[in-house]
Design an enzyme around this catalytic site. Sequence first.
Site, short mmCIF file in Angstrom:
data_model
loop_
_atom_site.label_atom_id
_atom_site.label_comp_id
_atom_site.label_asym_id
_atom_site.label_seq_id
_atom_site.Cartn_x
_atom_site.Cartn_y
_atom_site.Cartn_z
N ASN A 15 0.90 -1.16 0.00
CA ASN A 15 0.00 0.00 0.00
C ASN A 15 0.94 1.21 0.00
O ASN A 15 1.58 1.49 1.00
CB ASN A 15 -0.87 -0.06 1.25
CG ASN A 15 -2.02 0.91 1.27
OD1 ASN A 15 -2.64 1.09 2.32
ND2 ASN A 15 -2.36 1.55 0.18
N ASN A 79 -6.17 10.86 -0.21
CA ASN A 79 -6.38 9.72 -1.11
C ASN A 79 -5.77 10.01 -2.48
O ASN A 79 -5.47 11.16 -2.83
CB ASN A 79 -7.87 9.45 -1.29
CG ASN A 79 -8.52 8.87 -0.06
OD1 ASN A 79 -7.95 8.01 0.61
ND2 ASN A 79 -9.72 9.33 0.26
N CYS A 88 -5.46 6.45 7.84
CA CYS A 88 -4.90 5.38 7.00
C CYS A 88 -3.94 4.58 7.86
O CYS A 88 -2.90 5.11 8.28
CB CYS A 88 -4.19 5.97 5.79
SG CYS A 88 -3.40 4.74 4.73
N ASN A 158 -12.30 5.93 10.02
CA ASN A 158 -12.88 6.15 8.70
C ASN A 158 -13.88 5.02 8.44
O ASN A 158 -13.87 4.00 9.13
CB ASN A 158 -11.80 6.23 7.61
CG ASN A 158 -10.92 4.99 7.57
OD1 ASN A 158 -11.03 4.10 8.40
ND2 ASN A 158 -10.03 4.92 6.60
N ARG A 209 -12.17 3.76 -0.99
CA ARG A 209 -12.81 4.94 -1.58
C ARG A 209 -11.71 5.94 -2.00
O ARG A 209 -10.72 6.13 -1.32
CB ARG A 209 -13.77 5.60 -0.59
CG ARG A 209 -13.09 6.09 0.67
CD ARG A 209 -14.03 6.87 1.55
NE ARG A 209 -13.29 7.34 2.74
CZ ARG A 209 -13.75 8.21 3.62
NH1 ARG A 209 -14.96 8.72 3.46
NH2 ARG A 209 -13.02 8.58 4.64
N CYS A 217 -4.76 -2.52 3.03
CA CYS A 217 -5.36 -1.35 3.67
C CYS A 217 -5.30 -1.57 5.17
O CYS A 217 -5.85 -2.56 5.67
CB CYS A 217 -6.80 -1.16 3.20
SG CYS A 217 -7.72 0.12 4.10
N THR A 219 -6.51 0.25 7.95
CA THR A 219 -7.79 0.32 8.66
C THR A 219 -8.73 -0.78 8.18
O THR A 219 -9.50 -1.34 8.96
CB THR A 219 -8.44 1.70 8.47
OG1 THR A 219 -8.53 2.01 7.07
CG2 THR A 219 -7.64 2.78 9.18
#
Length: 286
Positions: A15, A79, A88, A158, A209, A217, A219
């Site tokens: 990521n 993002n 994040c 988030n 998103r 990812c 989270t």
Amino acid sequence: MTGGVEFTKGHGTQNDFVVLPDPDAALDLTPERVAALCDRHRGLGADGVLRVVRWEKLAGADGVGDPEPGVEWFMDYRNGDGSVAEMCGNGVRVFARYLHERGWAPGGGPVGTRAGVRAARVDGGLVSVDMGPVRIGPASVATTGGARFDGIALDVGNPHLACVIAVDPDAVDLTRAPAVDPGLFPHGVNVEFVTPLDGDRVRMRVHERGVGETRACGTGTVAAVVAALRAAGHDAGDVRVSTPGGELRVTVEAGEGAATGATVLHGPAVLLATGEIDRAWWDAPS
């Protein structure tokens, strides 16, 4: 190179992020610049941008509140499409690695985010982050590729919709954003597809998103573990998560009511390159 904008490229389980050191909040970080930087054809390429800024210098801008006592650094996360995001998990680990390597916070420390303060610890190649409790929301549904998947809304600072699924995650169509309930997720949502708990392991894929499918990812990994534990009848556990980008581990403590106890995300964070962005390109990204 002179007069350019300093950057570092890093990733947490693939990521990936462009890290912009900007202690005094001098950079004009517009959505257009962020999107151009993250574009994998006309920019450096990344899932997002991490601006390293002193909290006191950013307070009052872009919805950032006043600094918490004893917290110097703020992770201003954007993002890949240029939009501002609250949090994040992989980004915090890369951010902490950067602070450690730069000598600005050796060994880790507290990091300010739009979702609150997150404590990070750097131990060799491993970075662990206290992600706080996860708030548990209602059941909902994600639809993609003509298939419907039951899930649960989870807030990890988030929004997430984590779906424990009976099919192989590799078979899920993530070429576009899954359809979700816009009333429940008016600002969009990260959607995870996770296998049922198998001992202390699960597998997952995620559509973020403002980005699309990512290799991992942070989270989302926490959300996936909470959903898998709940589906197995557990409210706590220590679970290893296989993502397309590598393995992460999440520790979840038991909580009360509609929230878990503390959660901790463990995994690698890598810094792989540093350089300068051409000033003329920065002024007019093309």
